[in-house]
Design an enzyme around this catalytic site. Structure first.
Site, short mmCIF file in Angstrom:
data_model
loop_
_atom_site.label_atom_id
_atom_site.label_comp_id
_atom_site.label_asym_id
_atom_site.label_seq_id
_atom_site.Cartn_x
_atom_site.Cartn_y
_atom_site.Cartn_z
NE ARG A 193 -3.95 -1.98 2.27
CZ ARG A 193 -5.21 -1.83 1.89
NH1 ARG A 193 -5.66 -0.66 1.52
NH2 ARG A 193 -6.03 -2.85 1.89
CE LYS A 213 -24.26 -10.39 8.04
NZ LYS A 213 -24.04 -9.33 9.04
N GLY A 233 -11.83 -7.82 -0.20
CA GLY A 233 -10.60 -8.20 0.48
C GLY A 233 -10.33 -9.69 0.42
N GLY A 248 -15.35 -2.45 0.19
CA GLY A 248 -16.61 -1.73 0.37
C GLY A 248 -16.78 -0.62 -0.66
#
Ligand code: ADP
Ligand code: MG
Length: 376
Positions: free
Chosen positions: A40, A177, A322, A345
């Site tokens: 990153r 989910k 992820g 997200g």
């Protein structure tokens, strides 16, 4: 130069001799105070180096972990600062933004503190662009602003795929989910030619079709929604065989109906082959969410087969999430897809809504096209 009205680095006024604040995503994996992977930090270098090459002095700022508004040495940026100094000498790094409750609270006083002495703002933290936090939406209100190179690539790829995909466009969805992802499932259903559903997510769909799912993970309160999606007339591919454990906890392969007490942890080999065919025949594929509990080697085959198809297909391939990205890397296939999104997200929300708070803020910056046109 701008993309969808969002300024890029070239749209900034001259940065020569100016101080530029860069919101980066230095939320690196750490173990015992040591950085375990510095990708990153390296990923921010194209943006940082462009600014340095154009004469700017660069101040970076990031969050790290979830310190929840208090200064916690466990989440200090010290290790990142040391590594950054090796990769980009002279570049400053502020302390963890989330040490101050004003960051997540989007407090104007904290924004004022961030922009003091700063001449321009660059956002390169795509993974945080779905948050209306102070460091994301605050600085573009007053400073000339742009997205950095990482963010620019994400926006170009994801919006391009959302708004003008080569067809057939297929979305492969899995993970744990449904409720997390229902918004994007519904939004994608409008634009894709086919939806492929695996992971624990498939069991709520199978239950909605009336199949017995044993004790597999499912969300009873989402059954009506799944039934509605199934009735929409869109092509939705669901598993036809399942791998998991029987009531005694032993590894087992099942057809579409699970016996009482059984748990499904992966799509079966027939399903994996069928999903793979759909991916091979597509021209655009978006994949989010593992097909099974791939962390357990016994239940990794479905995810592995789908990952291999993503690598092999001629389609334009995008992976978000992820755990999906981790699975791809675990199989050594991360270099074989066209784009791996750095924001789980954020990528889902951008696909769902076509915009993010961080992007909207940049689009409204003083130097953005809309405002340029409005000013004399
Ligand atoms: P991503 O991070 O790619 O968006 P998610 O976080 O939604 O993916 O889901 C990943 C998790 O889903 C993994 O930890 C995986 O073990 C779990 N999972 C996938 N299929 C199943 C299943 N059938 N039963 C239980 N867990 C599952
Ligand atoms: Mg996840």
């Amino acid at each position: 130069m701008s993309i969808n009205g969002i300024p890029v680095l070239e749209d900034l006024p001259s940065v020569d001799g100016k101080r530029v604040l860069v919101r980066t995503d230095f939320n690196v994996p750490m173990a015992d105070g040591v950085i375990t992977d510095d990708f990153r930090i390296k990923a921010a270098l194209p943006t940082i180096n462009w600014l340095l090459d154009h004469g700017a002095s660069v101040v970076t700022a990031s969050h790290l972990g979830r310190p929840k508004g208090t200064a916690n040495p466990k989440y200090s940026m010290d290790a990142v600062r040391t590594r950054l100094a090796e990769l980009a000498p002279g570049v400053e790094l502020l302390e963890n933004l989330r040490f101050d409750p004003g960051e997540e609270g989007n407090d104007p006083a904290f924004v004022a503190q961030l922009v003091e002495g700063i001449d321009a703002y660059v956002d390169d933290a795509f993974g945080a662009a779905h948050r209306a936090h102070a460091s994301i939406v605050g600085p573009p209100k007053t400073l000339p602003s742009a997205m950095g190179r990482l963010m620019q690539k994400e926006v170009a790829v994801l919006l391009g795929m959302r708004n003008d995909p080569k067809r057939p466009f297929v979305a492969v969805l899995g993970g744990a989910k449904i409720s997390d992802k229902l918004g994007v499932v519904e939004a994608l259903l409008n634009s894709v030619d086919a939806l492929v559903i695996g992971g624990a997510m498939c069991f709520t769909f199978l239950a909605a079709q009336g199949f017995p799912i044993g004790d597999s993970l499912w969300e009873p309160e989402q059954v009506d929604t799944c039934a509605r999606l199934l009735a929409s007339g869109k092509t939705i591919h669901l598993p036809e065989d399942i791998v998991g454990v029987d009531a005694g906890g032993n590894y087992a392969t099942f057809g579409i109906r699970l016996p009482p007490g059984a748990k499904g942890f992966d799509i079966g080999p027939g399903t994996a082959a069928a999903f793979s065919d759909v991916i091979m025949d597509a021209r655009t594929v978006f994949w989010n969410g593992p097909m099974g509990m791939f962390e357990d080697e016994r239940f990794a085959n479905g995810t592995k087969t789908v990952a291999q198809a993503m690598a092999d297909t001629k389609a334009f391939t995008v992976v978000g999430g992820g755990d999906s990205a981790a699975a791809l890397a675990q199989f050594g296939l991360d270099g074989d897809v066209d784009h791996v999104s750095t924001g789980g997200g954020a990528s889902l929300e951008l696909l769902e809504l076509g915009d993010l708070p961080g992007l909207a803020a940049l689009r409204a910056a003083p130097n953005a096209e809309a405002n340029e046109a409005a000013s004399p």
